[in-house]
Design an enzyme around this catalytic site. Structure first.
Site, PDB file in Angstrom:
ATOM      1  N   LYS A 143       0.767  -1.275   0.024  1.00 51.79           N
ATOM      2  CA  LYS A 143       0.105  -0.033   0.050  1.00 51.79           C
ATOM      3  C   LYS A 143       0.821   1.127  -0.193  1.00 51.79           C
ATOM      4  O   LYS A 143       1.494   1.501   1.028  1.00 51.79           O
ATOM      5  CB  LYS A 143      -0.890  -0.049   1.274  1.00 51.79           C
ATOM      6  CG  LYS A 143      -1.788   1.259   1.086  1.00 51.79           C
ATOM      7  CD  LYS A 143      -2.359   1.696   2.584  1.00 51.79           C
ATOM      8  CE  LYS A 143      -2.022   2.993   2.999  1.00 51.79           C
ATOM      9  NZ  LYS A 143      -2.053   4.303   1.887  1.00 51.79           N
TER      10      LYS A 143
ATOM     11  N   GLU B 242      10.456  15.315  15.961  1.00 52.85           N
ATOM     12  CA  GLU B 242      10.904  15.214  14.373  1.00 52.85           C
ATOM     13  C   GLU B 242      10.252  16.536  13.701  1.00 52.85           C
ATOM     14  O   GLU B 242       9.163  16.928  13.687  1.00 52.85           O
ATOM     15  CB  GLU B 242      10.181  13.950  13.874  1.00 52.85           C
ATOM     16  CG  GLU B 242      10.735  13.576  12.372  1.00 52.85           C
ATOM     17  CD  GLU B 242      10.835  12.171  12.047  1.00 52.85           C
ATOM     18  OE1 GLU B 242       9.353  11.862  12.181  1.00 52.85           O
ATOM     19  OE2 GLU B 242      11.280  11.496  11.655  1.00 52.85           O
TER      20      GLU B 242
ATOM     21  N   HIS C 226      19.269  -1.573   9.336  1.00 51.83           N
ATOM     22  CA  HIS C 226      18.784  -0.312   9.536  1.00 51.83           C
ATOM     23  C   HIS C 226      17.634  -0.676  10.472  1.00 51.83           C
ATOM     24  O   HIS C 226      16.641  -1.134  10.103  1.00 51.83           O
ATOM     25  CB  HIS C 226      18.345   0.160   8.325  1.00 51.83           C
ATOM     26  CG  HIS C 226      17.861   1.614   8.419  1.00 51.83           C
ATOM     27  ND1 HIS C 226      18.364   2.855   8.868  1.00 51.83           N
ATOM     28  CD2 HIS C 226      16.491   2.214   8.195  1.00 51.83           C
ATOM     29  CE1 HIS C 226      17.454   3.965   8.935  1.00 51.83           C
ATOM     30  NE2 HIS C 226      16.228   3.449   8.617  1.00 51.83           N
TER      31      HIS C 226
ATOM     32  N   CYS D 120      14.303   9.987   7.431  1.00 48.02           N
ATOM     33  CA  CYS D 120      14.109   9.747   8.746  1.00 48.02           C
ATOM     34  C   CYS D 120      15.639   9.578   9.590  1.00 48.02           C
ATOM     35  O   CYS D 120      15.783   9.652  10.742  1.00 48.02           O
ATOM     36  CB  CYS D 120      13.697   8.156   8.921  1.00 48.02           C
ATOM     37  SG  CYS D 120      14.892   6.837   7.928  1.00 48.02           S
TER      38      CYS D 120
ATOM     39  N   GLU E  92      22.567   4.880   4.975  1.00 50.23           N
ATOM     40  CA  GLU E  92      22.928   3.559   5.440  1.00 50.23           C
ATOM     41  C   GLU E  92      23.280   2.360   4.091  1.00 50.23           C
ATOM     42  O   GLU E  92      22.738   2.971   3.184  1.00 50.23           O
ATOM     43  CB  GLU E  92      21.871   2.713   6.305  1.00 50.23           C
ATOM     44  CG  GLU E  92      20.542   2.643   5.403  1.00 50.23           C
ATOM     45  CD  GLU E  92      19.325   3.739   5.334  1.00 50.23           C
ATOM     46  OE1 GLU E  92      19.899   4.792   5.604  1.00 50.23           O
ATOM     47  OE2 GLU E  92      18.400   3.514   5.142  1.00 50.23           O
TER      48      GLU E  92
ATOM     49  N   GLU F   8       9.545   0.587  10.885  1.00 44.67           N
ATOM     50  CA  GLU F   8      10.663   1.645  10.829  1.00 44.67           C
ATOM     51  C   GLU F   8      10.019   2.855  10.903  1.00 44.67           C
ATOM     52  O   GLU F   8       9.204   3.396  10.033  1.00 44.67           O
ATOM     53  CB  GLU F   8      11.036   1.425   9.409  1.00 44.67           C
ATOM     54  CG  GLU F   8      11.779   0.006   9.040  1.00 44.67           C
ATOM     55  CD  GLU F   8      12.967  -0.321   9.803  1.00 44.67           C
ATOM     56  OE1 GLU F   8      13.792   0.716   9.793  1.00 44.67           O
ATOM     57  OE2 GLU F   8      13.086  -1.318  10.239  1.00 44.67           O
TER      58      GLU F   8
END
Ligand code: NAD
Length: 481
Positions: free
Chosen positions: A173, A380, A446, A282, A440, A248
């Site tokens: 999705k 954030e 991760h 992120c 990364e 995540e």
């Protein structure tokens, strides 16, 4: 204007709702496509198709499954320019970065294909005589991949490729801000001979399609990338069936700049990290801790670097930075900066880009005089805003860096190996970059601590996330001749 269809069981089909939602170009605010508003019924069809076709898929030798992945990677490379343009138009990242995303995605799928001959089980010594204990890595079944908008194309692969190579089928999705690239991905899949039902794509509301994916009992694992708030909701929904989740989530990466740091290197790395993808990453530096001895020089150089950063329409102009993703993001970033100033921070450059009539642009912004207890140091930002806090010694810097509900990535700039090693051991984050910033590596792992998530992606450990273990105790009769 493009009008897309869902991809279910190997076919492009209309949604049962017959409704569409508009996708907006964040640079121009123009509507660029109409995407199907998927329903619970559509989602169930996709899950059922994946569930049935996975049974045969799991029986193929992994090396056969790898062949399909390589075909998809080839298809991506052949369409790289078109895919990069699609990403620029709906997400707003600059073209060169969109191209990196596309190329990296193809490489990532090839890398995951290589696990076909590398994923190993274990043979474990038994406490009993005449027994072997065999640990197998088995597919989980159907994996639901729920995606955010910031690296929309790569994140399809980060979920789909390890899932498929280990014998699972997927239902993806996409975010409703960036579904176009996912439909282009599905077209590439449709051009290969991947068996029907192994890869499915359903767009629509998180509260409809996402909810069904997280709570349907035929789903074996939900692999989600997005915000903490949604991750927590997904965990709650998945708990009904004790469905495995891999989350995540957000980050609030601290960058520590020591008094012995190469200041020019630190300024360049942190600035690049803060403006790349308009700060919507992120693992990009979200807060800087700078040693008081070098703070003035660092702030002066950082302010200059941020001021000189060029921004504008990433499709039309040669710029370093595009817009934020949508009007809500612009409002949120602007609100955080205003509240930081009310709480005592000083804005030395930046603020809302009032010079642009259309588009969700925010200028690269530097905030000094920030204190550890401010909202801007804990929440954030997800925009090109760099708050700076001064510190006196390493102990204080590490303590402030660790003082966060997030624990995804972190960085430190120093030329002293003792300082680097202490930081590596005492910083409580899933990743620490020493003398550099993100990104990364595909062969790394991760994974976030605390509210940054559960489980992780990439490398050996990331592949193993998509498997269940199956331990077989094999007792034999040693007297049998
Ligand atoms: P979001 O949580 O708002 O949305 C992510 C996805 O979840 C979307 O597809 C959305 O439709 C879906 N969703 C919403 N409600 C749902 C529900 N009730 N059930 C199921 N699905 C639902 O996140 P976003 O704004 O798209 O992405 C930004 C966030 O992603 C940031 O916090 C960022 O840090 C994080 N992120 C993390 C990583 C990482 O590797 N840790 C990588 C990229 C982005």
């Amino acid at each position: 204007m493009m009008r897309y269809q869902l991809f279910i069981n190997g076919k492009f089909v209309d949604s049962s709702s017959g409704k569409f939602f508009n996708v907006i170009n964040p640079s121009t605010e123009e509507t660029i496509s109409e995407c199907p508003e998927g329903t619970v019924e559509d989602t169930r069809k996709a899950i059922d198709a994946a569930y049935e076709s996975q049974k045969k898929w799991a029986k193929l030798p992994a090396i056969e499954r790898a062949k399909y992945l390589r075909k998809i990677a080839d298809g991506i490379r052949k369409n790289a320019e078109m895919l990069a343009t699609t990403i620029v138009e709906e997400q707003g990242k600059i073209r060169s970065l969109a191209r990196v995303e596309v190329d990296f995605t193809a490489d990532y799928i090839d890398y995951m294909a290589e696990w076909a001959r590398r994923l190993e089980g274990e043979i474990i010594p038994s406490d009993r005589p005449n027994e072997n204990i065999l640990l197998y890595r088995m597919p989980i079944g159907v994996v639901a991949g729920i995606l955010p908008w910031n690296f929309p194309f790569f994140l399809i692969a980060r979920k789909m490729a390890p899932a498929l190579i280990t014998g699972n089928a997927v239902v993806i999705k996409p975010s409703s801000d960036t579904p176009n690239n996912a439909f282009e991905f599905a077209k590439i899949v449709a051009h290969t001979d991947l068996p029907a039902g192994i890869f499915n794509l359903v767009s629509g509301k998180g509260s409809v399609v996402g909810n069904e994916l997280a709570s349907n009992p035929k789903i074996g694992m939900v692999s989600f990338t997005g915000s903490v708030e949604t991750g927590s909701k997904i965990m709650e929904l998945a708990s009904k069936n004790i469905t495995k989740v891999s989350l995540e989530l957000g980050g609030k990466a601290p960058a520590i700049v020591m008094d012995d740091a190469d200041i020019d290197l630190a300024v360049k790395a942190i600035k690049d990290s803060r403006v790349i993808n308009t700060g919507q990453v992120c693992n990009c530096a979200e807060r800087v801790y700078v040693h008081e001895k070098i703070a003035d020089e660092f702030i002066e150089k950082m302010t200059k670097a941020m001021k000189e950063t060029t921004y504008g329409d990433p499709l039309r102009e040669e710029v370093e930075m595009g817009p934020l993703i949508n009007a809500n993001a612009l409002k949120s970033v602007d609100g955080m900066v205003k509240r930081a100033i009310e709480q005592g921070a000083k804005m030395v450059t930046g603020g809302r880009a009032e010079d642009r009539k259309k588009g969700f642009f925010y200028k690269p912004t530097v905030l000094t005089d920030c204190k550890q207890d401010m909202e801007i140091i804990h929440k954030e930002i997800f925009g090109p805003v760099l708050p700076i806090v001064k510190f006196k010694n390493l102990d204080e810097a590490i303590e402030m860096a660790n003082d966060s509900e997030y624990g995804l990535t972190s960085s430190i700039y120093t030329q002293n190996i003792d300082v680097a090693m202490r930081a590596a051991n005492e910083i409580k984050f899933g990743e620490t970059y020493i003398n550099r910033e993100n990104f990364e590596a595909m062969q790394g792992f991760h994974a976030g601590w605390r509210k940054s998530g559960i489980g992780g992606d990439d490398g050996k450990h990331g592949v193993e996330e998509f498997t269940n273990t199956h331990v077989v105790y094999l007792q034999y009769n040693q007297n049998k001749k």
